[in-house]
Design a protein around this motif. Structure first.
Motif, PDB file in Angstrom:
ATOM      1  N   LYS A 106       0.831  -1.162  -0.026  1.00 31.70           N
ATOM      2  CA  LYS A 106      -0.128   0.041  -0.073  1.00 31.70           C
ATOM      3  C   LYS A 106       0.834   1.133  -0.119  1.00 31.70           C
ATOM      4  O   LYS A 106       2.282   1.107   0.089  1.00 31.70           O
ATOM      5  N   PHE A 107       0.319   2.422  -0.219  1.00 34.62           N
ATOM      6  CA  PHE A 107       1.221   3.463  -0.433  1.00 34.62           C
ATOM      7  C   PHE A 107       0.502   4.652   0.311  1.00 34.62           C
ATOM      8  O   PHE A 107      -0.866   4.930   0.257  1.00 34.62           O
ATOM      9  N   VAL A 108       1.309   5.944   0.763  1.00 38.46           N
ATOM     10  CA  VAL A 108       0.568   6.982   1.304  1.00 38.46           C
ATOM     11  C   VAL A 108       1.484   8.274   0.507  1.00 38.46           C
ATOM     12  O   VAL A 108       2.745   7.768   0.250  1.00 38.46           O
ATOM     13  N   GLU A 109       0.782   9.249   0.439  1.00 41.38           N
ATOM     14  CA  GLU A 109       1.624  10.425   0.171  1.00 41.38           C
ATOM     15  C   GLU A 109       1.825  11.181   1.156  1.00 41.38           C
ATOM     16  O   GLU A 109       0.872  11.750   1.814  1.00 41.38           O
ATOM     17  N   THR A 110       3.147  11.652   1.409  1.00 42.00           N
ATOM     18  CA  THR A 110       3.532  12.728   2.386  1.00 42.00           C
ATOM     19  C   THR A 110       4.685  13.515   2.375  1.00 42.00           C
ATOM     20  O   THR A 110       5.763  13.046   1.829  1.00 42.00           O
ATOM     21  N   ASN A 111       4.584  14.920   2.327  1.00 46.83           N
ATOM     22  CA  ASN A 111       5.514  15.900   2.340  1.00 46.83           C
ATOM     23  C   ASN A 111       6.306  15.655   0.862  1.00 46.83           C
ATOM     24  O   ASN A 111       7.252  15.573   0.722  1.00 46.83           O
ATOM     25  N   GLY A 112       5.339  15.271  -0.142  1.00 49.03           N
ATOM     26  CA  GLY A 112       5.947  15.051  -1.634  1.00 49.03           C
ATOM     27  C   GLY A 112       6.606  13.794  -1.706  1.00 49.03           C
ATOM     28  O   GLY A 112       7.207  13.508  -2.984  1.00 49.03           O
ATOM     29  N   LEU A 113       6.300  12.565  -0.742  1.00 45.42           N
ATOM     30  CA  LEU A 113       7.119  11.592  -1.014  1.00 45.42           C
ATOM     31  C   LEU A 113       6.141  10.573  -1.077  1.00 45.42           C
ATOM     32  O   LEU A 113       5.050  10.612  -0.261  1.00 45.42           O
ATOM     33  N   THR A 114       6.183   9.486  -1.821  1.00 45.47           N
ATOM     34  CA  THR A 114       5.300   8.288  -1.696  1.00 45.47           C
ATOM     35  C   THR A 114       5.947   7.182  -0.981  1.00 45.47           C
ATOM     36  O   THR A 114       7.138   6.823  -1.309  1.00 45.47           O
ATOM     37  N   ILE A 115       5.266   6.703  -0.034  1.00 45.02           N
ATOM     38  CA  ILE A 115       5.839   5.596   1.043  1.00 45.02           C
ATOM     39  C   ILE A 115       5.013   4.552   0.786  1.00 45.02           C
ATOM     40  O   ILE A 115       3.747   4.612   0.904  1.00 45.02           O
ATOM     41  N   ALA A 116       5.633   3.524   0.342  1.00 49.63           N
ATOM     42  CA  ALA A 116       5.220   2.068   0.418  1.00 49.63           C
ATOM     43  C   ALA A 116       5.265   1.254   1.796  1.00 49.63           C
ATOM     44  O   ALA A 116       6.132   1.545   2.416  1.00 49.63           O
ATOM     45  N   TYR A 117       4.352   0.584   1.971  1.00 46.76           N
ATOM     46  CA  TYR A 117       4.295  -0.240   3.206  1.00 46.76           C
ATOM     47  C   TYR A 117       3.319  -1.515   3.230  1.00 46.76           C
ATOM     48  O   TYR A 117       2.522  -1.402   2.289  1.00 46.76           O
ATOM     49  N   GLU A 118       3.707  -2.408   3.962  1.00 44.71           N
ATOM     50  CA  GLU A 118       2.935  -3.739   4.074  1.00 44.71           C
ATOM     51  C   GLU A 118       2.190  -3.736   5.302  1.00 44.71           C
ATOM     52  O   GLU A 118       3.044  -3.447   6.401  1.00 44.71           O
ATOM     53  N   ARG A 119       0.996  -3.935   5.560  1.00 41.12           N
ATOM     54  CA  ARG A 119       0.312  -3.825   6.685  1.00 41.12           C
ATOM     55  C   ARG A 119      -0.661  -5.377   6.719  1.00 41.12           C
ATOM     56  O   ARG A 119      -1.365  -5.418   5.669  1.00 41.12           O
ATOM     57  N   VAL A 120      -0.410  -5.910   7.868  1.00 37.74           N
ATOM     58  CA  VAL A 120      -1.229  -7.269   8.068  1.00 37.74           C
ATOM     59  C   VAL A 120      -1.731  -7.334   9.323  1.00 37.74           C
ATOM     60  O   VAL A 120      -1.162  -6.697  10.356  1.00 37.74           O
ATOM     61  N   GLY A 121      -2.772  -8.076   9.423  1.00 36.46           N
ATOM     62  CA  GLY A 121      -3.409  -8.293  10.885  1.00 36.46           C
ATOM     63  C   GLY A 121      -4.072  -7.303  11.645  1.00 36.46           C
ATOM     64  O   GLY A 121      -4.238  -6.358  11.058  1.00 36.46           O
ATOM     65  N   GLU A 122      -4.629  -7.615  12.903  1.00 36.22           N
ATOM     66  CA  GLU A 122      -5.242  -6.648  13.797  1.00 36.22           C
ATOM     67  C   GLU A 122      -4.935  -6.770  15.000  1.00 36.22           C
ATOM     68  O   GLU A 122      -4.555  -7.931  15.566  1.00 36.22           O
ATOM     69  N   GLY A 123      -4.821  -5.773  15.679  1.00 37.49           N
ATOM     70  CA  GLY A 123      -4.466  -5.863  17.177  1.00 37.49           C
ATOM     71  C   GLY A 123      -3.594  -4.507  17.408  1.00 37.49           C
ATOM     72  O   GLY A 123      -3.671  -3.654  16.755  1.00 37.49           O
ATOM     73  N   HIS A 124      -2.960  -4.797  18.616  1.00 37.10           N
ATOM     74  CA  HIS A 124      -2.152  -3.592  18.792  1.00 37.10           C
ATOM     75  C   HIS A 124      -0.980  -3.262  17.890  1.00 37.10           C
ATOM     76  O   HIS A 124      -0.542  -4.201  17.478  1.00 37.10           O
ATOM     77  N   PRO A 125      -0.778  -2.202  17.462  1.00 38.67           N
ATOM     78  CA  PRO A 125       0.268  -2.019  16.249  1.00 38.67           C
ATOM     79  C   PRO A 125       1.690  -2.163  16.519  1.00 38.67           C
ATOM     80  O   PRO A 125       2.024  -1.757  17.518  1.00 38.67           O
TER      81      PRO A 125
END
Length: 266
Positions: A2-21
């Motif tokens: 998945k991706f987010v845009e912040t301060n002119g950057l594209t940040i890719a990340y993987e997120r799985v599961g549910e519970g405390h981060p």
């Protein structure tokens, strides 16, 4: 990914599961794929987030003259955008230095710190002659012709690389961007976060390979002495990438520690 845009950057990340981060911060010359054993094993109990830092994986290239503060602020922006703070924050090697800087700048986002085979910056953890030797070695690596460029640091494992992860390691190494590595190594050589350690006021876990020659157990002892109330778990028969070499032991320690210190909403 998945991706987010912040301060002119594209940040890719993987997120799985549910519970405390549980937020995982990879080392230099790595990306989120290095956390595959943790993403696979801990999603049954936690929301596990692993980013590709700017300049790595599928994220944007680094801006010119990027700083440690820039890495920390970018990770903080990702955590905030996903509303995951305060989170368990685990950093491996260079990623632990980024995690410390994030804690210094954004303490409200951090429920616990988990330092895995890491440093308070090279300047803050290693003898001056060792830092000079690493800088010289990095310059040789980075000056090699593209066909000979090898971003694999010596001493990453206690023995041979785990057979199950040889292809993964090769794929990650093939995607390393020399410009990113050059900036990171320069930052590490000048970073000294020793002054922060006595002021860490969240539960802290140290996970260290007993055969780590990149960040030896003497560095772990420095962290243990400096951070109030910290806990050190030594991973047997593991080198610098203990989370990949001995994932069962590392995952068990992560699970036990995170269960014992659930994040509290701010």
């Amino acid at each position: 990914m998945k991706f987010v845009e912040t301060n002119g950057l594209t940040i890719a990340y993987e997120r799985v599961g549910e519970g405390h981060p549980l937020v995982l911060v990879h080392g230099a010359a790595d990306d989120s794929r290095i956390w595959h054993p943790q993403l696979a094993a801990l999603a049954d109990e936690f929301t596990v987030l692993a980013w590709d830092e700017p300049g790595a994986g599928r994220s944007s290239d680094l801006p010119d003259e990027w700083t440690l503060e820039g890495f920390a602020d970018a990770l903080a922006a990702l955590i905030e955008s996903l509303q995951l703070g305060p989170a368990h924050l685990a950093g491996m090697s260079w990623g632990g230095t980024v995690a410390l800087e994030l804690y210094r700048r954004h303490p409200g986002l951090v429920a616990t710190l988990i330092m895995i085979d890491t440093y308070a910056g090279w300047k803050g953890s290693l003898p001056a002659d060792e830092v000079r030797a690493r800088v010289a070695g990095a310059r040789r690596m980075l000056s090699a012709p593209p066909a000979e460029f090898d971003p694999t640091f010596p001493g990453l494992f206690a023995g041979d690389p785990p057979a199950a992860h040889v292809e993964l390691l090769a794929a990650i190494a093939a995607d390393v961007r020399p410009a990113t590595l050059e900036q990171e190594l320069a930052i590490m050589a000048e970073t000294d976060l020793r002054g922060l350690l006595p002021h860490v006021a969240v539960p802290t876990l140290l996970l260290w390979g007993d055969s780590d020659v990149r960040s030896p157990l003497t560095v772990a002892r420095q962290f243990e002495e400096a951070i109030p109330g910290t806990k050190l778990v030594v991973i047997e028969a593991a080198g610098h990438l203990s989370s990949l070499e001995r994932p069962e032991q590392v995952n068990a320690a992560l699970r036990e520690f995170c269960r014992a210190h659930p994040p509290r909403a701010t």
